[in-house]
Design an enzyme around this catalytic site. Structure first.
Site, PDB file in Angstrom:
ATOM      1  N   ILE A  73     -19.006 -19.007 -35.429  1.00  0.00           N
ATOM      2  CA  ILE A  73     -19.834 -18.732 -36.620  1.00  0.00           C
ATOM      3  C   ILE A  73     -19.667 -19.858 -37.638  1.00  0.00           C
ATOM      4  CG2 ILE A  73     -20.285 -17.130 -38.513  1.00  0.00           C
ATOM      5  CD1 ILE A  73     -18.825 -14.973 -36.992  1.00  0.00           C
TER       6      ILE A  73
ATOM      7  N   LYS B  47      -6.879 -16.697 -41.762  1.00  0.00           N
ATOM      8  CA  LYS B  47      -8.304 -17.041 -41.920  1.00  0.00           C
ATOM      9  C   LYS B  47      -8.799 -16.725 -43.330  1.00  0.00           C
ATOM     10  CE  LYS B  47      -9.314 -16.630 -36.994  1.00  0.00           C
ATOM     11  NZ  LYS B  47      -9.574 -15.687 -35.892  1.00  0.00           N
TER      12      LYS B  47
ATOM     13  N   GLY C 195      -9.607 -14.770 -22.793  1.00  0.00           N
ATOM     14  CA  GLY C 195      -9.308 -15.990 -23.572  1.00  0.00           C
ATOM     15  C   GLY C 195      -9.464 -15.797 -25.068  1.00  0.00           C
TER      16      GLY C 195
HETATM   17  N1  LIG Z   1      -9.296 -18.974 -27.661  1.00  0.00           N
HETATM   18  C1  LIG Z   1     -10.114 -18.756 -28.668  1.00  0.00           C
HETATM   19  O1  LIG Z   1     -11.070 -17.959 -28.583  1.00  0.00           O
HETATM   20  C2  LIG Z   1      -9.896 -19.459 -29.957  1.00  0.00           C
HETATM   21  C3  LIG Z   1     -10.882 -19.345 -30.954  1.00  0.00           C
HETATM   22  C4  LIG Z   1     -10.714 -20.018 -32.173  1.00  0.00           C
HETATM   23  C5  LIG Z   1      -9.588 -20.782 -32.380  1.00  0.00           C
HETATM   24  N2  LIG Z   1      -8.644 -20.850 -31.399  1.00  0.00           N
HETATM   25  C6  LIG Z   1      -7.483 -21.704 -31.664  1.00  0.00           C
HETATM   26  O2  LIG Z   1      -7.595 -22.879 -30.871  1.00  0.00           O
HETATM   27  C7  LIG Z   1      -6.309 -23.342 -30.470  1.00  0.00           C
HETATM   28  C8  LIG Z   1      -6.257 -23.404 -28.938  1.00  0.00           C
HETATM   29  O3  LIG Z   1      -6.470 -22.114 -28.440  1.00  0.00           O
HETATM   30  P1  LIG Z   1      -6.665 -21.863 -26.880  1.00  0.00           P
HETATM   31  O4  LIG Z   1      -7.083 -20.436 -26.762  1.00  0.00           O
HETATM   32  O5  LIG Z   1      -7.525 -22.908 -26.291  1.00  0.00           O
HETATM   33  O6  LIG Z   1      -5.168 -22.009 -26.381  1.00  0.00           O
HETATM   34  P2  LIG Z   1      -4.665 -22.263 -24.892  1.00  0.00           P
HETATM   35  O7  LIG Z   1      -5.648 -21.739 -23.917  1.00  0.00           O
HETATM   36  O8  LIG Z   1      -3.261 -21.775 -24.839  1.00  0.00           O
HETATM   37  O9  LIG Z   1      -4.691 -23.867 -24.772  1.00  0.00           O
HETATM   38  C9  LIG Z   1      -3.753 -24.704 -25.380  1.00  0.00           C
HETATM   39  C10 LIG Z   1      -3.521 -25.887 -24.436  1.00  0.00           C
HETATM   40  O10 LIG Z   1      -2.718 -26.843 -25.113  1.00  0.00           O
HETATM   41  C11 LIG Z   1      -1.646 -27.199 -24.271  1.00  0.00           C
HETATM   42  N3  LIG Z   1      -0.498 -27.585 -25.071  1.00  0.00           N
HETATM   43  C12 LIG Z   1       0.296 -26.785 -25.815  1.00  0.00           C
HETATM   44  N4  LIG Z   1       1.250 -27.503 -26.433  1.00  0.00           N
HETATM   45  C13 LIG Z   1       1.061 -28.794 -26.038  1.00  0.00           C
HETATM   46  C14 LIG Z   1       1.737 -30.020 -26.306  1.00  0.00           C
HETATM   47  N5  LIG Z   1       2.798 -30.046 -27.090  1.00  0.00           N
HETATM   48  N6  LIG Z   1       1.249 -31.142 -25.764  1.00  0.00           N
HETATM   49  C15 LIG Z   1       0.183 -31.107 -24.963  1.00  0.00           C
HETATM   50  N7  LIG Z   1      -0.492 -29.987 -24.654  1.00  0.00           N
HETATM   51  C16 LIG Z   1      -0.060 -28.847 -25.183  1.00  0.00           C
HETATM   52  C17 LIG Z   1      -1.367 -25.963 -23.448  1.00  0.00           C
HETATM   53  O11 LIG Z   1      -0.656 -26.290 -22.300  1.00  0.00           O
HETATM   54  P3  LIG Z   1       0.214 -25.155 -21.543  1.00  0.00           P
HETATM   55  O12 LIG Z   1      -0.728 -24.045 -21.212  1.00  0.00           O
HETATM   56  O13 LIG Z   1       0.747 -25.851 -20.363  1.00  0.00           O
HETATM   57  O14 LIG Z   1       1.263 -24.726 -22.518  1.00  0.00           O
HETATM   58  C18 LIG Z   1      -2.778 -25.465 -23.168  1.00  0.00           C
HETATM   59  O15 LIG Z   1      -3.343 -26.103 -22.054  1.00  0.00           O
HETATM   60  C19 LIG Z   1      -5.316 -22.358 -31.107  1.00  0.00           C
HETATM   61  O16 LIG Z   1      -4.927 -22.862 -32.347  1.00  0.00           O
HETATM   62  C20 LIG Z   1      -6.141 -21.098 -31.304  1.00  0.00           C
HETATM   63  O17 LIG Z   1      -5.664 -20.303 -32.356  1.00  0.00           O
HETATM   64  C21 LIG Z   1      -8.778 -20.231 -30.199  1.00  0.00           C
HETATM   65  N1  LIG Z   2      -7.267 -14.981 -31.367  1.00  0.00           N
HETATM   66  C1  LIG Z   2      -8.367 -15.272 -32.227  1.00  0.00           C
HETATM   67  C2  LIG Z   2      -9.138 -16.447 -31.717  1.00  0.00           C
HETATM   68  C3  LIG Z   2     -10.247 -16.887 -32.641  1.00  0.00           C
HETATM   69  O1  LIG Z   2      -9.723 -17.407 -33.826  1.00  0.00           O
HETATM   70  C4  LIG Z   2      -9.252 -14.065 -32.311  1.00  0.00           C
HETATM   71  O2  LIG Z   2      -9.117 -13.159 -31.477  1.00  0.00           O
HETATM   72  O3  LIG Z   2     -10.091 -13.991 -33.214  1.00  0.00           O
END
Ligand SMILES: NC(=O)c1ccc[n+]([C@@H]2O[C@H](COP(=O)([O-])OP(=O)(O)OC[C@H]3O[C@@H](n4cnc5c(N)ncnc54)[C@H](OP(=O)(O)O)[C@@H]3O)[C@@H](O)[C@H]2O)c1
Ligand SMILES: N[C@@H](CCO)C(=O)O
Length: 407
Positions: free
Chosen positions: A131, A200, A182
């Site tokens: 959004i 947030k 995810g």
């Molecule tokens: N998922 C969502 O819907 C969503 C929405 C909005 C915002 N976010 C935010 O976006 C960010 C990422 O979320 P995500 O869901 O994509 O997380 P994720 O699936 O856990 O992906 C994070 C990736 O970064 C890697 N990583 C972690 N520490 C690292 C390091 N020190 N050096 C290199 N790589 C590293 C992880 O590797 P390993 O798995 O091997 O540890 C993993 O592949 C977070 O801050 C989350 O709050 C997520």
């Molecule tokens: N874990 C967060 C990801 C998006 O910020 C959520 O469920 O809203």
């Protein structure tokens, strides 16, 4: 050709790579040049994945690569993300991130670093997933003084509350689904205890005000204590239970809270279900504005990140000014906030003397099948007065009521 690096090839990072590939032609037109992912930093290798040859494990290979203009931080957590982002800015690279933990803790400092260097630090995906809400607050709504922001800002908990309420699913089962999709944070406590939504609303309030809200000072309650019995009363009241993150300005003071609220059919967020988020903003000139869409998930979140990447490429050499400095915004105490509460107490619905002594002549609510307890809704009162009165009755639970209406 603009070259970028992606830090973290997880849910969001792989989505960023996928969108840059799938929409390469239109993105190139919008950015004024093609955008290429030059390297992807992750802890793991990804054998068989088209990205495997771009995988690096050493941040220095990104920082010292002069061809890389934009660094995309999508690893999560405060460290080492903070160090990597600072190093990228110091090396003359703009940064985009979806990491609200990082932005809530260090937003003002990173924005200042970017500004000093005519770079950009962008974080549209840090609130509300796909959004647009950061840009509207920074750009479209700057004529206004923002008087209220209230939203469903966590997709995981909204997914859980919706499924528990509509299908009677168990909390544990639906949390696992949200993780598999995810949506959830690496440690889902951040979602279910309200910490993620709290960060947030701290980000949005800081942007709306221009000063920094310390997210640790926001009263925060999660959804773990919400029970099937609470949902039964909510249904009887034609209401739903939502985790709201709210801040508002009243008599020169700013209040903020993240907690489950009971909202009825007239509330603008009543129909925001599943992983969807909804954010209501009131400005003193524009009136009410609503933002609605996917609050989490790979492609919606990555869409917001890629929008930032395109903006960074378009504005190379120019800082897009964001007013958020490190002066502290003091929040007014929650105990002074005034609202109604839904309360469940132990006891027989025919013996309500103590409740009426404390809360006045409230209407008693009962639900078939829930014996030896009853509920009621209080008049509007301060949190402090509520706590005092509630300490004199045999309370099972209480849920705050939010009565935001579109004007
Ligand atoms: N998922 C969502 O819907 C969503 C929405 C909005 C915002 N976010 C935010 O976006 C960010 C990422 O979320 P995500 O869901 O994509 O997380 P994720 O699936 O856990 O992906 C994070 C990736 O970064 C890697 N990583 C972690 N520490 C690292 C390091 N020190 N050096 C290199 N790589 C590293 C992880 O590797 P390993 O798995 O091997 O540890 C993993 O592949 C977070 O801050 C989350 O709050 C997520
Ligand atoms: N874990 C967060 C990801 C998006 O910020 C959520 O469920 O809203």
């Amino acid at each position: 050709m603009a070259k970028i690096a992606v830090l973290g090839y997880g849910t969001v990072g792989s989505g960023v790579v996928e969108i840059l590939d799938a929409n390469a032609e239109s993105i190139s037109k919008k950015a004024g040049q093609p955008i290429e992912v030059k390297s992807v930093l992750d802890l793991r290798d990804f054998p068989g994945d088209p990205i495997q040859e771009k995988i690096v494990h050493d941040i220095d290979l990104v920082i010292n690569d002069d061809e890389i203009d934009v660094v995309v931080e999508v690893m999560g957590g405060v460290e080492p993300a903070f160090t990597f982002v600072k190093r990228a800015l110091e090396a003359g690279k703009s940064v985009c991130t979806s990491n609200k933990a990082l932005v809530a803790a260090h937003g003002a400092e990173l924005l200042a670093m970017a500004k000093e260097r005519s770079l950009n630090f962008m974080f549209e995906a840090s609130v509300g997933g796909g959004i647009p809400i950061i840009r509207p607050l920074n750009q479209a709504l700057t004529a206004d003084e923002i008087t209220k922001i209230t939203g469903i800002m966590n997709g995981t908990t909204n997914y859980i509350l919706t499924k528990m309420s509509n299908d009677g699913s168990s909390y544990e089962e639906v949390l696992k689904e949200a993780q598999a999709l995810g949506y959830a944070e690496r440690n889902p406590e951040a979602d279910v205890e309200g910490y993620d939504a709290c960060r947030k609303i701290a980000i949005l309030t800081s942007l709306a005000d221009g000063r920094t809200v310390n997210f640790e000072e926001i009263t925060t309650e999660g959804i773990t204590k919400i029970s099937n019995e609470d949902f039964a009363y909510a249904r009887k009241l034609n209401s739903v239970i939502k985790l709201l993150a709210t801040s508002y300005r009243k008599d020169g003071k700013v209040y903020a809270i993240t907690a489950p609220f009971l909202i009825d059919t007239t509330h603008p967020l009543y129909n925001v279900n599943g992983v969807l988020n909804g954010i209501y903003v009131n400005g003193n000139m524009v009136g009410d504005v609503m933002f609605f869409g996917a609050g989490a998930g790979k492609l919606p979140t990555a869409s917001a990140v890629v929008g930032d990447i395109i903006d960074c490429v378009k504005h190379k050499g120019t800082n897009v000014c964001v007013i958020w400095d490190d002066e502290k915004l003091e929040l007014a105490p929650t105990r002074d906030e005034v609202r109604s509460f839904f309360v469940r107490v132990k006891g027989n619905a025919s013996d309500t003397a103590m409740v009426k002594e404390q809360f006045g002549d409230v209407e008693i609510i009962t639900v078939d099948g829930l014996d030896n307890e009853f509920g009621f809704i209080t008049d509007r009162m301060t949190e402090e007065a509520f706590d005092k009165a509630a300490s004199n009755v045999d309370m099972i639970s209480r849920i705050r009521i939010d009565d935001t209406k579109l004007q």
